[in-house]
Design an enzyme around this catalytic site. Structure first.
Site, PDB file in Angstrom:
ATOM      1  N   LYS A  28       0.923  -1.254   0.033  1.00  0.00           N
ATOM      2  CA  LYS A  28      -0.203   0.161   0.024  1.00  0.00           C
ATOM      3  C   LYS A  28       0.871   1.197  -0.167  1.00  0.00           C
ATOM      4  O   LYS A  28       0.772   2.258  -0.758  1.00  0.00           O
ATOM      5  CB  LYS A  28      -0.950  -0.083   1.102  1.00  0.00           C
ATOM      6  CG  LYS A  28      -2.006   1.133   1.244  1.00  0.00           C
ATOM      7  CD  LYS A  28      -2.891   0.879   2.372  1.00  0.00           C
ATOM      8  CE  LYS A  28      -4.079   1.603   2.462  1.00  0.00           C
ATOM      9  NZ  LYS A  28      -4.757   1.494   3.753  1.00  0.00           N
ATOM     10  N   SER A  29       1.740   1.285   0.931  1.00  0.00           N
ATOM     11  CA  SER A  29       2.709   2.453   1.166  1.00  0.00           C
ATOM     12  C   SER A  29       3.646   3.007  -0.363  1.00  0.00           C
ATOM     13  O   SER A  29       3.583   3.889  -0.719  1.00  0.00           O
ATOM     14  CB  SER A  29       3.852   2.192   2.049  1.00  0.00           C
ATOM     15  OG  SER A  29       3.160   2.316   3.177  1.00  0.00           O
ATOM     16  N   ARG A  33       2.910   5.907  -3.249  1.00  0.00           N
ATOM     17  CA  ARG A  33       4.122   6.786  -3.545  1.00  0.00           C
ATOM     18  C   ARG A  33       4.309   6.618  -5.106  1.00  0.00           C
ATOM     19  O   ARG A  33       4.601   7.775  -5.771  1.00  0.00           O
ATOM     20  CB  ARG A  33       5.521   6.435  -2.838  1.00  0.00           C
ATOM     21  CG  ARG A  33       5.299   6.771  -1.489  1.00  0.00           C
ATOM     22  CD  ARG A  33       6.438   5.954  -0.658  1.00  0.00           C
ATOM     23  NE  ARG A  33       6.453   6.553   0.716  1.00  0.00           N
ATOM     24  CZ  ARG A  33       5.757   6.169   1.752  1.00  0.00           C
ATOM     25  NH1 ARG A  33       4.504   5.439   1.341  1.00  0.00           N
ATOM     26  NH2 ARG A  33       5.807   6.784   3.104  1.00  0.00           N
ATOM     27  N   GLY A 100      -5.401   7.340   4.432  1.00  0.00           N
ATOM     28  CA  GLY A 100      -4.601   8.469   5.556  1.00  0.00           C
ATOM     29  C   GLY A 100      -3.352   8.740   4.862  1.00  0.00           C
ATOM     30  O   GLY A 100      -2.674   9.763   4.596  1.00  0.00           O
ATOM     31  N   ARG A 128      -9.308  11.588  11.464  1.00  0.00           N
ATOM     32  CA  ARG A 128      -8.006  11.418  11.640  1.00  0.00           C
ATOM     33  C   ARG A 128      -7.248  12.906  11.686  1.00  0.00           C
ATOM     34  O   ARG A 128      -7.680  13.756  10.898  1.00  0.00           O
ATOM     35  CB  ARG A 128      -7.341  10.454  10.661  1.00  0.00           C
ATOM     36  CG  ARG A 128      -8.100   9.131  10.810  1.00  0.00           C
ATOM     37  CD  ARG A 128      -7.569   8.298   9.663  1.00  0.00           C
ATOM     38  NE  ARG A 128      -5.986   8.015  10.061  1.00  0.00           N
ATOM     39  CZ  ARG A 128      -5.409   7.052   9.536  1.00  0.00           C
ATOM     40  NH1 ARG A 128      -6.020   6.468   8.248  1.00  0.00           N
ATOM     41  NH2 ARG A 128      -4.176   6.842   9.778  1.00  0.00           N
ATOM     42  N   GLN A 174       4.843   9.189   7.242  1.00  0.00           N
ATOM     43  CA  GLN A 174       3.690  10.134   6.313  1.00  0.00           C
ATOM     44  C   GLN A 174       4.208  11.497   6.477  1.00  0.00           C
ATOM     45  O   GLN A 174       4.252  12.275   5.471  1.00  0.00           O
ATOM     46  CB  GLN A 174       2.389   9.722   6.783  1.00  0.00           C
ATOM     47  CG  GLN A 174       1.748   8.472   6.574  1.00  0.00           C
ATOM     48  CD  GLN A 174       0.392   8.323   7.115  1.00  0.00           C
ATOM     49  OE1 GLN A 174       0.035   9.399   7.729  1.00  0.00           O
ATOM     50  NE2 GLN A 174       0.078   7.166   7.139  1.00  0.00           N
ATOM     51  N   ASP A 324       1.218  -1.147  11.640  1.00  0.00           N
ATOM     52  CA  ASP A 324       0.107  -1.710  11.170  1.00  0.00           C
ATOM     53  C   ASP A 324      -0.069  -3.205  11.587  1.00  0.00           C
ATOM     54  O   ASP A 324      -1.111  -3.696  11.277  1.00  0.00           O
ATOM     55  CB  ASP A 324       0.055  -1.479   9.752  1.00  0.00           C
ATOM     56  CG  ASP A 324       0.081   0.073   9.259  1.00  0.00           C
ATOM     57  OD1 ASP A 324      -0.711   0.707   9.880  1.00  0.00           O
ATOM     58  OD2 ASP A 324       0.416   0.416   8.217  1.00  0.00           O
ATOM     59  N   LYS A 351      -5.294   5.557  14.312  1.00  0.00           N
ATOM     60  CA  LYS A 351      -5.241   4.890  12.691  1.00  0.00           C
ATOM     61  C   LYS A 351      -6.743   5.248  12.201  1.00  0.00           C
ATOM     62  O   LYS A 351      -7.320   6.002  12.509  1.00  0.00           O
ATOM     63  CB  LYS A 351      -4.800   3.543  12.761  1.00  0.00           C
ATOM     64  CG  LYS A 351      -3.312   3.364  13.014  1.00  0.00           C
ATOM     65  CD  LYS A 351      -2.448   3.811  11.870  1.00  0.00           C
ATOM     66  CE  LYS A 351      -0.957   3.775  11.982  1.00  0.00           C
ATOM     67  NZ  LYS A 351      -0.218   3.967  10.607  1.00  0.00           N
ATOM     68  N   ARG A 402      -8.007  -3.900   9.053  1.00  0.00           N
ATOM     69  CA  ARG A 402      -7.019  -4.616   9.929  1.00  0.00           C
ATOM     70  C   ARG A 402      -7.881  -5.180  11.043  1.00  0.00           C
ATOM     71  O   ARG A 402      -7.442  -6.503  11.246  1.00  0.00           O
ATOM     72  CB  ARG A 402      -5.788  -3.954   9.988  1.00  0.00           C
ATOM     73  CG  ARG A 402      -4.912  -3.266   8.906  1.00  0.00           C
ATOM     74  CD  ARG A 402      -3.595  -2.910   9.128  1.00  0.00           C
ATOM     75  NE  ARG A 402      -2.998  -2.185   8.268  1.00  0.00           N
ATOM     76  CZ  ARG A 402      -2.721  -2.738   7.076  1.00  0.00           C
ATOM     77  NH1 ARG A 402      -2.626  -3.803   6.887  1.00  0.00           N
ATOM     78  NH2 ARG A 402      -2.288  -1.874   5.927  1.00  0.00           N
TER      79      ARG A 402
END
Length: 445
Positions: A28-29, A33, A100, A128, A174, A324, A351, A402
């Site tokens: 995901k990260s 990007r 997020g 958030r 982040q 996570d 989160k 999650r």
């Protein structure tokens, strides 16, 4: 974002061993990007294994051409991003759904351009905190119109930035990434200081797109320096399997008798492997094979076999490398002999949900002993053969993917079935989770 017309609940029932070879969804990260960098760059960026999300639409709104080349819901898709070397002002509100990471990174990238952009998201994302990103961006010269506390929806006015030297008040990849992305367009050299190193995908990808980034470890922490005015050039990106997603079938195999599961192509960046290190300390039979480098990131195939686990003390300094993964670690701890203490978890409370509270409540409802503190969780595991995990609960997830997946994994090895509400949100990070787990032999439906 969650698909429409989804089930109101999903249940996992204990049953047969889990066996097979699978590939986890794209990380995901790195997916976030890759899309953002492709939009900022000049030329073409082809992305293989992308985990699709709301930021595909967001990058189109900022003027990038984003095309799908080949669909593959389970392994991720192939996409082409054609950037124009910058972002243009969007004509509509940017809806980042539940992402997020996506919204914070996009705000950092947008801050460098003379444009105004309004950001929003789903109910979870609107709750958030965004000040952690908005504060350094404001120091650089960006302006923001937002509600108290910096919550979404908000409007960001970018352009005319000046580089800053910014020490992170808390470990956050982040925030670091947002500042570095803004620094690409700032006058001077932007420096971010991390007291504790966090995932370094942004630094790696900046280099892949042709930027120069200096990283130096000093007694005061890790210093990352980036000169403004650097142009990015499109580059091919292969997104590895997400270790946070791979954790669910791997832990399911560890706690379900007779199981052996291999997850192929998992990201093994040392700043993302805290869970695997912890599981091995607990006695997990985890084997990594075919270690290799793909697109500047280390990857490998991980095999997990059913193991007799024992409780451990997880050092708080490990939290940034596995923040996570604590929900699924807590499930593994429920099946371990003795106590597992996890500390330094304050970030879990902000989160997609208050994950610390929801895991404590869900485990307790399934008959697991838990002790919750403001920034810690202790799980009192079973003594094998004497105190097995009961299960038998319907767990409230508050739409957190999650939390849902963690409790479904618990249900596969408990005495009684476990169900979760709002399972549609699982697709946020793990599209095809239910089908993949059933393919391994899990009873989920």
């Amino acid at each position: 974002m969650a698909p429409k017309h989804v089930k109101a609940s999903l249940a996992a029932t204990p049953g047969a061993p889990l066996r097979g070879r699978i590939r986890a969804p794209g990380d995901k990260s790195i997916s976030h990007r890759a899309l953002i960098f492709g939009a900022l760059a000049s030329g073409v960026t082809e992305i293989e294994g992308l985990l699709e999300g709301a930021d595909v639409l967001a990058m189109r709104a900022f003027g990038a051409t984003v095309e799908q080349l080949g669909p593959n819901k389970l392994k991720g898709s192939r996409w082409r991003v054609t950037g124009a070397g910058g972002l243009s002002e969007p004509a509509q509100v940017i809806d980042c759904g539940n992402a997020g990471t996506g919204v914070r990174l996009i705000m950092g990238a947008a801050a460098g351009f003379d444009l105004a952009a309004t950001f929003t998201g789903d109910a979870s994302l609107r709750g958030r905190p965004m000040m952690r990103v908005l504060t350094p961006l404001a120091e650089m010269g960006a302006r923001c119109l937002c509600r108290d506390g910096g919550r979404l929806p908000l409007t960001l006015q970018g352009g005319g930035l000046t580089a800053i030297r910014y020490k992170l008040p808390m470990p956050s990849a982040q925030v670091k990434s947002a500042v570095l992305l803004a620094g690409l367009r700032a006058k001077g050299v932007t420096e971010v200081i991390e007291p504790e190193p966090t995932r370094d995908h942004t630094e790696r990808m900046l280099r892949a797109f042709g930027a120069e980034v200096q990283v130096e470890d000093r007694p005061s922490g890790r210093h990352i320096r980036l000169a403004g005015g650097q142009a990015l050039i499109g580059a091919p990106i292969r997104v590895p399997g997400d270790p946070s997603s791979a954790a669910f079938p791997l832990v399911a195999a560890l706690i379900t008798p007779g199981s052996e599961v291999t997850v192929e192509g998992v990201l093994l960046n040392p700043l993302r492997t805290g869970l695997f290190e912890t599981l091995r300390e607990m006695g997990a039979d985890l084997v990594i094979e075919n270690a290799r480098d793909e697109g500047g990131e280390p990857v490998g195939d991980i095999t997990a076999r059913h193991s007799a686990l024992r409780g451990v003390e997880v050092p708080p300094e490990r939290a940034p490398s596995m923040i996570d993964e604590y929900p699924i670690l807590a499930v593994a701890a429920a099946f371990a002999e003795g106590r597992t203490a996890m500390r330094g978890l304050a970030e879990m409370r902000v989160k997609e949900s208050d994950r610390l509270a929801l895991m404590a409540a869900g485990l307790a409802a399934c008959g697991v002993g838990v002790e919750e503190e403001p920034d810690a969780l202790t799980v009192i595991g079973s003594v094998r053969g004497n105190h097995p995990v009961r299960g038998g609960a319907q767990v409230t997830t508050h739409g957190d993917h999650r939390i849902a997946m963690a409790h479904l994994v618990l249900g596969l090895a408990a005495e009684e079935a476990v169900s979760v509400d709002e399972p549609g949100m699982i697709a946020t990070s793990f599209p095809g989770f239910e089908k993949l787990m059933r393919g391994l032999g899990a009873s989920i439906g």
